[in-house]
Design a protein around this motif. Structure first.
Motif, PDB file in Angstrom:
ATOM      1  N   ALA A 125       0.843  -1.201   0.000  1.00 42.71           N
ATOM      2  CA  ALA A 125       0.000   0.000   0.000  1.00 42.71           C
ATOM      3  C   ALA A 125       0.873   1.244   0.000  1.00 42.71           C
ATOM      4  O   ALA A 125       1.831   1.330   0.771  1.00 42.71           O
ATOM      5  N   LEU A 126       0.587   2.162  -0.859  1.00 38.97           N
ATOM      6  CA  LEU A 126       1.339   3.420  -0.865  1.00 38.97           C
ATOM      7  C   LEU A 126       0.801   4.334   0.230  1.00 38.97           C
ATOM      8  O   LEU A 126      -0.391   4.296   0.544  1.00 38.97           O
ATOM      9  N   PHE A 127       1.683   5.183   0.784  1.00 37.99           N
ATOM     10  CA  PHE A 127       1.230   6.155   1.786  1.00 37.99           C
ATOM     11  C   PHE A 127       0.111   7.019   1.214  1.00 37.99           C
ATOM     12  O   PHE A 127      -0.793   7.439   1.915  1.00 37.99           O
ATOM     13  N   THR A 128       0.215   7.308  -0.082  1.00 43.49           N
ATOM     14  CA  THR A 128      -0.715   8.246  -0.709  1.00 43.49           C
ATOM     15  C   THR A 128      -1.976   7.569  -1.253  1.00 43.49           C
ATOM     16  O   THR A 128      -2.834   8.233  -1.823  1.00 43.49           O
ATOM     17  N   ASP A 129      -2.066   6.223  -1.070  1.00 45.65           N
ATOM     18  CA  ASP A 129      -3.303   5.537  -1.460  1.00 45.65           C
ATOM     19  C   ASP A 129      -4.459   6.002  -0.575  1.00 45.65           C
ATOM     20  O   ASP A 129      -4.248   6.306   0.608  1.00 45.65           O
ATOM     21  N   GLU A 130      -5.645   5.997  -1.144  1.00 40.31           N
ATOM     22  CA  GLU A 130      -6.816   6.308  -0.315  1.00 40.31           C
ATOM     23  C   GLU A 130      -7.233   5.058   0.456  1.00 40.31           C
ATOM     24  O   GLU A 130      -6.932   3.943   0.042  1.00 40.31           O
ATOM     25  N   ASN A 131      -7.895   5.258   1.557  1.00 41.10           N
ATOM     26  CA  ASN A 131      -8.451   4.151   2.358  1.00 41.10           C
ATOM     27  C   ASN A 131      -7.413   3.086   2.737  1.00 41.10           C
ATOM     28  O   ASN A 131      -7.705   1.894   2.713  1.00 41.10           O
ATOM     29  N   ASN A 132      -6.189   3.531   3.043  1.00 46.10           N
ATOM     30  CA  ASN A 132      -5.149   2.547   3.363  1.00 46.10           C
ATOM     31  C   ASN A 132      -4.859   2.454   4.866  1.00 46.10           C
ATOM     32  O   ASN A 132      -3.932   1.758   5.277  1.00 46.10           O
ATOM     33  N   SER A 133      -5.677   3.157   5.678  1.00 43.49           N
ATOM     34  CA  SER A 133      -5.369   3.266   7.114  1.00 43.49           C
ATOM     35  C   SER A 133      -5.253   1.901   7.774  1.00 43.49           C
ATOM     36  O   SER A 133      -4.352   1.659   8.568  1.00 43.49           O
ATOM     37  N   ARG A 134      -6.176   1.014   7.427  1.00 44.43           N
ATOM     38  CA  ARG A 134      -6.182  -0.307   8.063  1.00 44.43           C
ATOM     39  C   ARG A 134      -4.889  -1.073   7.754  1.00 44.43           C
ATOM     40  O   ARG A 134      -4.289  -1.688   8.633  1.00 44.43           O
ATOM     41  N   GLU A 135      -4.468  -1.007   6.499  1.00 44.94           N
ATOM     42  CA  GLU A 135      -3.265  -1.739   6.093  1.00 44.94           C
ATOM     43  C   GLU A 135      -2.019  -1.136   6.747  1.00 44.94           C
ATOM     44  O   GLU A 135      -1.117  -1.858   7.196  1.00 44.94           O
ATOM     45  N   LEU A 136      -1.982   0.203   6.826  1.00 41.77           N
ATOM     46  CA  LEU A 136      -0.821   0.854   7.448  1.00 41.77           C
ATOM     47  C   LEU A 136      -0.763   0.521   8.937  1.00 41.77           C
ATOM     48  O   LEU A 136       0.304   0.216   9.479  1.00 41.77           O
ATOM     49  N   ASN A 140      -1.922  -2.068  10.312  1.00 39.23           N
ATOM     50  CA  ASN A 140      -1.556  -3.489  10.395  1.00 39.23           C
ATOM     51  C   ASN A 140      -0.032  -3.668  10.416  1.00 39.23           C
ATOM     52  O   ASN A 140       0.513  -4.468  11.168  1.00 39.23           O
ATOM     53  N   ILE A 141       0.663  -2.877   9.596  1.00 36.70           N
ATOM     54  CA  ILE A 141       2.133  -2.958   9.565  1.00 36.70           C
ATOM     55  C   ILE A 141       2.710  -2.484  10.894  1.00 36.70           C
ATOM     56  O   ILE A 141       3.598  -3.125  11.470  1.00 36.70           O
ATOM     57  N   ILE A 142       2.184  -1.369  11.391  1.00 39.92           N
ATOM     58  CA  ILE A 142       2.708  -0.835  12.657  1.00 39.92           C
ATOM     59  C   ILE A 142       2.475  -1.844  13.779  1.00 39.92           C
ATOM     60  O   ILE A 142       3.366  -2.122  14.577  1.00 39.92           O
ATOM     61  N   ASP A 143       1.291  -2.434  13.814  1.00 39.16           N
ATOM     62  CA  ASP A 143       0.962  -3.393  14.885  1.00 39.16           C
ATOM     63  C   ASP A 143       1.802  -4.664  14.792  1.00 39.16           C
ATOM     64  O   ASP A 143       2.271  -5.175  15.797  1.00 39.16           O
ATOM     65  N   ASN A 144       1.975  -5.174  13.573  1.00 43.73           N
ATOM     66  CA  ASN A 144       2.691  -6.442  13.411  1.00 43.73           C
ATOM     67  C   ASN A 144       4.201  -6.279  13.459  1.00 43.73           C
ATOM     68  O   ASN A 144       4.901  -7.087  14.048  1.00 43.73           O
ATOM     69  N   GLU A 145       4.702  -5.239  12.804  1.00 40.92           N
ATOM     70  CA  GLU A 145       6.159  -5.094  12.680  1.00 40.92           C
ATOM     71  C   GLU A 145       6.784  -4.418  13.912  1.00 40.92           C
ATOM     72  O   GLU A 145       7.875  -4.778  14.312  1.00 40.92           O
ATOM     73  N   ILE A 146       6.099  -3.423  14.466  1.00 35.41           N
ATOM     74  CA  ILE A 146       6.728  -2.649  15.560  1.00 35.41           C
ATOM     75  C   ILE A 146       6.141  -3.043  16.913  1.00 35.41           C
ATOM     76  O   ILE A 146       6.860  -3.502  17.808  1.00 35.41           O
ATOM     77  N   LEU A 147       4.825  -2.882  17.058  1.00 37.34           N
ATOM     78  CA  LEU A 147       4.197  -3.175  18.354  1.00 37.34           C
ATOM     79  C   LEU A 147       4.414  -4.631  18.760  1.00 37.34           C
ATOM     80  O   LEU A 147       4.763  -4.929  19.915  1.00 37.34           O
ATOM     81  N   GLY A 148       4.227  -5.549  17.811  1.00 31.12           N
ATOM     82  CA  GLY A 148       4.392  -6.981  18.106  1.00 31.12           C
ATOM     83  C   GLY A 148       5.779  -7.278  18.641  1.00 31.12           C
ATOM     84  O   GLY A 148       5.948  -8.033  19.612  1.00 31.12           O
ATOM     85  N   ASN A 149       6.777  -6.685  18.005  1.00 27.32           N
ATOM     86  CA  ASN A 149       8.169  -6.865  18.440  1.00 27.32           C
ATOM     87  C   ASN A 149       8.344  -6.373  19.888  1.00 27.32           C
ATOM     88  O   ASN A 149       8.918  -7.079  20.730  1.00 27.32           O
ATOM     89  N   ILE A 150       7.806  -5.198  20.171  1.00 25.30           N
ATOM     90  CA  ILE A 150       7.985  -4.609  21.509  1.00 25.30           C
ATOM     91  C   ILE A 150       7.233  -5.412  22.572  1.00 25.30           C
ATOM     92  O   ILE A 150       7.753  -5.668  23.663  1.00 25.30           O
TER      93      ILE A 150
END
Ligand SMILES: NC(=O)c1ccc[n+]([C@@H]2O[C@H](COP(=O)([O-])OP(=O)(O)OC[C@H]3O[C@@H](n4cnc5c(N)ncnc54)[C@H](OP(=O)(O)O)[C@@H]3O)[C@@H](O)[C@H]2O)c1
Length: 209
Positions: A101-112, A114-124
């Motif tokens: 998903a590109l940052f500039t895509d519309e309606n991408n909040s859920r996917e973005l 998801n990355i933060i939760d899985n890649e960063i939060l999950g690790n922490i």
């Protein structure tokens, strides 16, 4: 390498994202080296399948269902590890997801998110649980964060082509920074726990000696 892995024999490893790919390979290898491996992923059945053929190995591979992006799920998994094996000595933070998903895509909040939760939060979340377990038992534990070259640089897109970077490089850069921040916390807390960031899966066995 066999010799230097001896210190981990009989110790407990938690490997996240162990149902396929790098995580599955690391989990199986650690079990072959004699570790009690708790392999975490959402698809427990895929981990169970890895056990087929793992006969006469020194260690063991245990499948644990866990969604690292979900705090309760992480707590339950680590509680199970503690109750069953006493606690964790080695954490391999490997689980993660990729997005196009590109940052500039519309309606991408859920996917973005998801990355933060899985890649960063999950690790922490997993690191927090592992540190708690290691501190309580006063062990010289080790946490390894599987990162990527994208944790250090952002690829140049070919002019005119759709950039493929999206939130993956920022998330991996975050893992580089999170590792350093936690390293400083572990020193401040006067623990013997090590934390390392590994850019390639093959380096995992180079850093935990
Ligand atoms: N492949 C490469 O070329 C490469 C290069 C450098 C770095 N890396 C890094 O290495 C790691 C693994 O990469 P890979 O290519 O092996 O990935 P992969 O094949 O896509 O596997 C990802 C693993 O993470 C698990 N996972 C995803 N979300 C999860 C969640 N919420 N909770 C628990 N487990 C979750 C998946 O299992 P479930 O779906 O069953 O939960 C799966 O086992 C990643 O951190 C990646 O960024 C990969």
């Amino acid at each position: 390498m066999e010799e230097s892995m001896k210190r981990w024999e009989g110790k407990v490893a938690v490997v996240t994202g162990a149902s396929q790919g790098i995580g599955a390979s690391v989990a199986v290898t650690l079990a072959k080296y004699g570790m009690i491996v708790c392999a975490l992923a959402k698809r427990k059945d895929k981990i169970e399948a890895l056990r087929v053929g793992l006969i006469k190995i020194k260690g063991q591979l245990n499948a644990v269902e866990c969604d690292i992006a979900n705090e309760q799920s992480v707590q339950s998994a680590f509680t199970w590890v503690e109750k069953t094996f006493g606690g964790v000595d080695l954490l391999i933070n490997n689980g993660g997801v990729y997005t196009k998903a590109l940052f500039t895509d519309e309606n991408n909040s859920r996917e973005l998110k998801n990355i933060i939760d899985n890649e960063i939060l999950g690790n922490i979340l997993c690191t927090r649980q592992a540190v708690k377990s290691m501190k309580t038992r006063d062990v010289n534990g080790h946490i390894v964060n599987i990162n990527s070259i994208f944790g250090h640089k952002v690829n140049q897109a070919v002019p005119g082509n759709k950039p493929m970077n999206s939130l993956y490089p920022p998330a991996k850069h975050a893992i580089s920074a999170v590792t350093e921040c936690i390293r400083q916390e572990l020193l401040y807390l006067q623990t013997q726990i090590k934390i390392t960031v590994s850019n390639r899966s093959c380096y995992v066995f180079n850093v935990i000696y």
